[in-house]
Design an enzyme around this catalytic site. Structure first.
Site, mmCIF file in Angstrom:
data_model
loop_
_atom_site.group_PDB
_atom_site.id
_atom_site.type_symbol
_atom_site.label_atom_id
_atom_site.label_comp_id
_atom_site.label_asym_id
_atom_site.label_seq_id
_atom_site.Cartn_x
_atom_site.Cartn_y
_atom_site.Cartn_z
ATOM 1 C CE LYS A 240 -0.986 -1.318 -6.691
ATOM 2 N NZ LYS A 240 -0.435 -0.194 -7.423
ATOM 3 N N GLY B 21 0.970 4.898 -7.617
ATOM 4 C CA GLY B 21 2.256 4.552 -7.004
ATOM 5 C C GLY B 21 3.156 5.742 -6.749
ATOM 6 C CG ASN C 66 -4.444 -3.516 -5.424
ATOM 7 O OD1 ASN C 66 -4.053 -4.665 -5.225
ATOM 8 N ND2 ASN C 66 -4.292 -2.905 -6.587
ATOM 9 C CD GLU D 145 -6.702 2.110 -9.309
ATOM 10 O OE1 GLU D 145 -6.620 2.325 -8.110
ATOM 11 O OE2 GLU D 145 -6.047 1.238 -9.893
ATOM 12 N N GLY E 59 -3.488 1.689 -2.892
ATOM 13 C CA GLY E 59 -2.359 0.784 -3.121
ATOM 14 C C GLY E 59 -1.349 0.862 -2.003
ATOM 15 C CB SER F 232 -0.850 8.951 -5.288
ATOM 16 O OG SER F 232 0.140 8.335 -6.074
ATOM 17 C CG HIS G 119 -4.737 -2.675 -11.007
ATOM 18 N ND1 HIS G 119 -3.476 -2.286 -11.399
ATOM 19 C CD2 HIS G 119 -5.047 -1.926 -9.929
ATOM 20 C CE1 HIS G 119 -3.042 -1.350 -10.567
ATOM 21 N NE2 HIS G 119 -3.982 -1.109 -9.664
#
Ligand code: PGA
Length: 256
Positions: free
Chosen positions: A13, A174, A11, A168, A237, A216, A98
């Site tokens: 983003k 992140g 992803n 998630e 991510g 993460s 998300h």
């Protein structure tokens, strides 16, 4: 865990800021995972880069996904990209609900509507769920159960063959690997999620629904999260923007 292929979804983003950079990341990943056979690798770049990358790299063994989709099936809705458009352009996956979209105001009701249009269009649809924080009274479990039930409201068992649930936890997104979810706890959570899905669809139908983890995931924690956490793969991510890190994660999953 079902016997389905394991899956790793990138992803990106809203990164990177140019097509030139997107191509560079993609080429690196493509090269890195070229020998991967047992794991499904999905790249979800920003929508603007999707067709460009698909046209240049179609047939490379990687499949593409969108990070979002319109709630509308068709009609005049300025700025919207429909599930049918995605499916007919060669996109196979879509991420729905998300937490970063929910933070922009997307409700469970909207998520449910997006799931329906996406699944009906034949897209493999990744429903993201996860609590903002945890507490000792297990309020996060009640939150999660409600979020799943409401997000799947009206999503009938006839169309969920292509449903994936991505757990998630927002507090783990992140950050760095050491802040990700503890693998034993992830195992407990996958059992809880499976039970919740069973309550909605019945055990037989719920059992094959893949449950993956995001938050993460990095090369240093992927193996433990997978083997102890008992998940069917990852939604990655920040590490998916580094071809070497992402490739390493995919290799770990493929070896497992
Ligand atoms: P992260 O993001 O790997 O950077 O934590 C995961 C996600 O938000 O899908």
């Amino acid at each position: 865990m079902s016997k389905k292929k394991r899956i790793v979804i990138a992803n990106w983003k809203s990164h990177p800021e140019s097509l030139v950079k997107a191509r560079k990341i993609f080429s690196g990943i493509k090269h890195g995972v070229s020998r991967i056979r047992r794991t499904r690798v999905v790249i979800c770049p920003p929508a603007l880069f999707l067709t460009e990358l698909m046209n240049s790299y179609g047939g490379s063994g990687l499949v593409f996904g969108a990070q979002d989709v319109s709630v509308k099936e068709k009609g005049s809705h300025t700025g919207e990209v429909t599930a049918t458009m995605l499916a007919r352009s060669g996109v196979h996956y879509v991420i729905v609900g998300h937490s970063e979209r929910r933070a922009l105001g997307e409700t469970d009701e909207v998520v449910a509507a997006k799931l329906k249009v996406s699944l009906k269009a034949g897209l493999t649809t990744v429903l993201c769920v996860g609590e903002l924080e945890r507490d000792s009274e297990a309020r996060h479990l009640r939150f999660l159960e409600r979020e799943i039930k409401h997000s799947l409201r009206g999503v009938s068992r006839n169309i969920i063959k292509r449903l994936i649930v991505a757990y998630e936890p927002i507090w783990a997104i992140g950050r760095r690997a050491r802040d990700a979810m503890n693998a034993e706890e992830l195992h407990r959570m996958t059992i809880f999620l499976r039970k919740t899905l069973s309550k909605i669809y019945g055990r037989k139908i719920a059992l094959p629904i893949p449950i993956i983890y995001g938050g993460s995931v990095e090369p240093s924690n992927a193996e433990t999260l997978l083997s102890v956490g008992m998940v069917g793969g990852f939604l990655v991510g920040h590490a998916s923007l580094s071809p070497s890190d992402f490739t390493e994660i995919v290799k770990i999953v493929d070896k497992s």
